[in-house]
Design a protein around this motif. Structure first.
Motif, PDB file in Angstrom:
ATOM      1  N   THR A  70       0.687  -1.230   0.120  1.00 24.83           N
ATOM      2  CA  THR A  70       0.192  -0.139  -0.476  1.00 24.83           C
ATOM      3  C   THR A  70       0.991   1.075  -0.108  1.00 24.83           C
ATOM      4  O   THR A  70       0.348   2.620  -0.397  1.00 24.83           O
ATOM      5  N   THR A  71       2.063   1.354   0.330  1.00 24.38           N
ATOM      6  CA  THR A  71       3.692   2.344   0.181  1.00 24.38           C
ATOM      7  C   THR A  71       3.239   2.517  -1.319  1.00 24.38           C
ATOM      8  O   THR A  71       3.412   3.403  -1.429  1.00 24.38           O
ATOM      9  N   PHE A  72       4.006   1.595  -1.584  1.00 24.98           N
ATOM     10  CA  PHE A  72       3.651   1.349  -2.976  1.00 24.98           C
ATOM     11  C   PHE A  72       3.412   0.733  -4.455  1.00 24.98           C
ATOM     12  O   PHE A  72       3.665  -0.849  -4.475  1.00 24.98           O
TER      13      PHE A  72
ATOM     14  N   GLU B  89      -4.068  -3.989 -10.988  1.00 24.31           N
ATOM     15  CA  GLU B  89      -6.042  -4.332 -10.736  1.00 24.31           C
ATOM     16  C   GLU B  89      -6.417  -4.436 -10.031  1.00 24.31           C
ATOM     17  O   GLU B  89      -7.390  -5.030 -10.466  1.00 24.31           O
ATOM     18  N   SER B  90      -6.320  -3.965  -8.695  1.00 24.82           N
ATOM     19  CA  SER B  90      -7.160  -3.843  -7.904  1.00 24.82           C
ATOM     20  C   SER B  90      -8.333  -2.536  -7.322  1.00 24.82           C
ATOM     21  O   SER B  90      -7.481  -1.098  -7.988  1.00 24.82           O
ATOM     22  N   LYS B  91      -9.203  -2.873  -7.445  1.00 26.26           N
ATOM     23  CA  LYS B  91      -9.807  -1.564  -7.427  1.00 26.26           C
ATOM     24  C   LYS B  91      -9.835  -0.562  -6.644  1.00 26.26           C
ATOM     25  O   LYS B  91      -9.800   1.138  -6.477  1.00 26.26           O
ATOM     26  N   THR B  92      -9.333  -1.333  -5.347  1.00 24.67           N
ATOM     27  CA  THR B  92      -9.166   0.016  -4.154  1.00 24.67           C
ATOM     28  C   THR B  92      -7.886  -0.906  -3.344  1.00 24.67           C
ATOM     29  O   THR B  92      -8.335  -1.819  -1.866  1.00 24.67           O
ATOM     30  N   PRO B  93      -6.564  -0.270  -3.808  1.00 21.92           N
ATOM     31  CA  PRO B  93      -5.580  -1.952  -3.530  1.00 21.92           C
ATOM     32  C   PRO B  93      -5.352  -0.710  -1.638  1.00 21.92           C
ATOM     33  O   PRO B  93      -4.658  -2.142  -1.375  1.00 21.92           O
ATOM     34  N   GLU B  94      -5.467   0.292  -1.515  1.00 24.55           N
ATOM     35  CA  GLU B  94      -5.401   0.875  -0.063  1.00 24.55           C
ATOM     36  C   GLU B  94      -5.859   0.148   0.657  1.00 24.55           C
ATOM     37  O   GLU B  94      -5.711   0.025   2.378  1.00 24.55           O
ATOM     38  N   LYS B  95      -7.499  -0.792   0.872  1.00 18.15           N
ATOM     39  CA  LYS B  95      -7.881  -0.787   1.838  1.00 18.15           C
ATOM     40  C   LYS B  95      -7.895  -2.189   1.089  1.00 18.15           C
ATOM     41  O   LYS B  95      -7.711  -3.131   2.827  1.00 18.15           O
ATOM     42  N   ASP B  96      -8.165  -3.264   0.043  1.00 17.86           N
ATOM     43  CA  ASP B  96      -8.664  -4.441  -0.507  1.00 17.86           C
ATOM     44  C   ASP B  96      -7.205  -5.210   0.221  1.00 17.86           C
ATOM     45  O   ASP B  96      -7.490  -6.640   0.887  1.00 17.86           O
TER      46      ASP B  96
END
Length: 422
Positions: free
Chosen positions: A61-63, A204-211
């Protein structure tokens, strides 16, 4: 790249990879070592794996760029480009050797149903999944969802057979933390590998910072519960000696059950091994794509299929390299080198996270590993110790082959660097 994946898809990717072919073989050897403490070994291994999983969640989530370990090391240690190249290459080798050796395992399982030459079966499997990889991540993810559900069904059938035994759950009365249990944990921790592949789907994730953090944690949690039930079932159906002698413990332990059970588990093993091959190929193609995009591999591998936005050249590269390794795919040491490369990456990743906390303490971190003393994160420190410690549990052949891979990567790095300077 298309943002097509939700938390649902990411969780199934992680769960599918963790519940791969490993549990079908490693539980026997671990049971022979840990005996009735096998279930404790699984819990201890889950704890150790979760330490590094949290580090991956923070760095992903940082990079938030495809490439996993390669991207993290490249951004955290820009002064050491070789280290990033080495990490990326080791994970490519790990992914390809996993895909190849498990494709060989798939060929073995299919012999129960049809006599097909091993090479032909493995070639077809690798070829079909290369096409699935190229067609699109959304289509690939739904194939993975179906296969993962079948994997889970197989383990639940095994557990159901175990619950019929009056001995089911008896092992829970024996709680041990001796050398045998720790040795068993060192064996079964490899059955938890796979969570690290989720980070290669970040773009390819819609909301990577959460998911992404949730997907990693949930997949490890689901796998741990299933593994705990499977270990209790194994101890209820067979003795530690029987487990230690068996090469296919789940099938062997159910031979006295209804006739359909062993055959069904054999069929489900096909889906389990196939799913491991699929996810390994998808993840590895993303690492190749990322390294090519950053110009550490030839730029041709950074090409995306225009309509599908999939790294088709990277997918073809994975197929070609897997086919090249296929003649050696049945050798157990090659599979062990995959684990060896993964443990090296885990060690480097945890050290990199610790360094980054001091280097850039104020950087935005959507997910942050908890528990620190000042800037010093305790969990990644413990994870680095565990990962580096497990590097001492391999055979001499693994170290020799691992050193050979490192030499090859070093030569490749020098050649590519000299071409760039020209």
């Amino acid at each position: 790249m298309k943002k097509s994946l939700s938390l649902f898809h990411l969780t199934f990717y992680g769960t599918g990879m963790i519940l791969g072919a490993g549990i079908y073989s490693v539980i026997g050897k671990a049971g022979g070592v840990a005996e009735n403490g096998l279930w404790v070994s699984f819990l201890l291994a889950a704890f150790c794996a979760s330490l590094t999983a949290l580090s991956y969640a923070e760095l992903a989530t940082t990079f938030p760029k495809t490439g996993g370990e390669y991207i993290y090391v490249k951004n955290i240690f820009p002064q050491w480009p070789y280290l990033a190249m080495l990490c990326g290459s080791m994970m490519i080798f790990a992914g390809i050797s996993t895909a190849t050796t498990v494709a060989i395992a798939f060929s073995g399982y299919i012999q129960q149903f049809a006599e097909v030459p091993q090479f032909v079966t493995a070639f077809c499997l690798l070829g079909v999944f290369t096409l699935v990889n190229i067609i699109g991540i959304k289509e690939s993810s739904w194939v993975n969802v179906v296969f993962t559900l079948i994997e889970i069904l197989g383990l639940l059938i095994f557990v159901w057979v175990g619950t019929q035994s009056p001995k089911f759950g008896e092992a829970l009365s024996e709680v041990r933390f001796d050398g045998a249990v720790i040795s068993g944990a060192a064996l079964v921790i490899f059955a938890y590998f796979g969570f690290e592949n989720i980070v290669n789907l970040v773009e390819e994730s819609k909301t990577p910072e959460k998911d992404l953090p949730k997907g990693i944690i949930i997949s490890l949690g689901v796998s741990t519960v299933l593994y705990l039930l499977v270990s209790l079932t194994a101890l209820a159906l067979g003795s530690p000696e029987e487990l230690g002698r068996s090469n296919a413990p789940l099938s062997d332990l159910t031979r006295n059950a209804a006739a359909w059970v062993p055959r069904t588990l054999g069929a489900i093993a096909l889906f389990s091994t196939a799913n491991t091959v699929l996810i390994s190929m998808i993840s590895t193609s993303r690492i190749i794509f990322s390294m090519a995009r950053e110009r550490d591999l030839p730029s041709v591998f950074s090409k995306l299929l225009s309509k599908r936005a999939t790294p088709w050249m990277g997918a073809l590269a994975v197929f070609g390299l897997a086919m090249a390794l296929l003649p050696a795919g049945g050798i157990e040491v090659v599979a062990s080198v995959s684990s060896f490369a993964t443990m090296i990456a885990f060690t480097v990743i945890n050290i990199a996270l610790i360094y980054l906390r001091f280097k850039e303490p104020h950087r935005t971190r959507p997910f942050k590993v908890p528990i620190s003393i000042g800037r010093w994160p305790l969990i990644p420190t413990l994870a680095a110790c565990v990962s580096s410690g497990l590097l001492f549990f391999f055979s001499r052949e693994v170290y020799v082959l691992g050193a050979g891979v490192i030499v090859f990567v070093s030569v490749l790095y020098i050649v590519l660097k000299s071409r760039k300077s020209d």
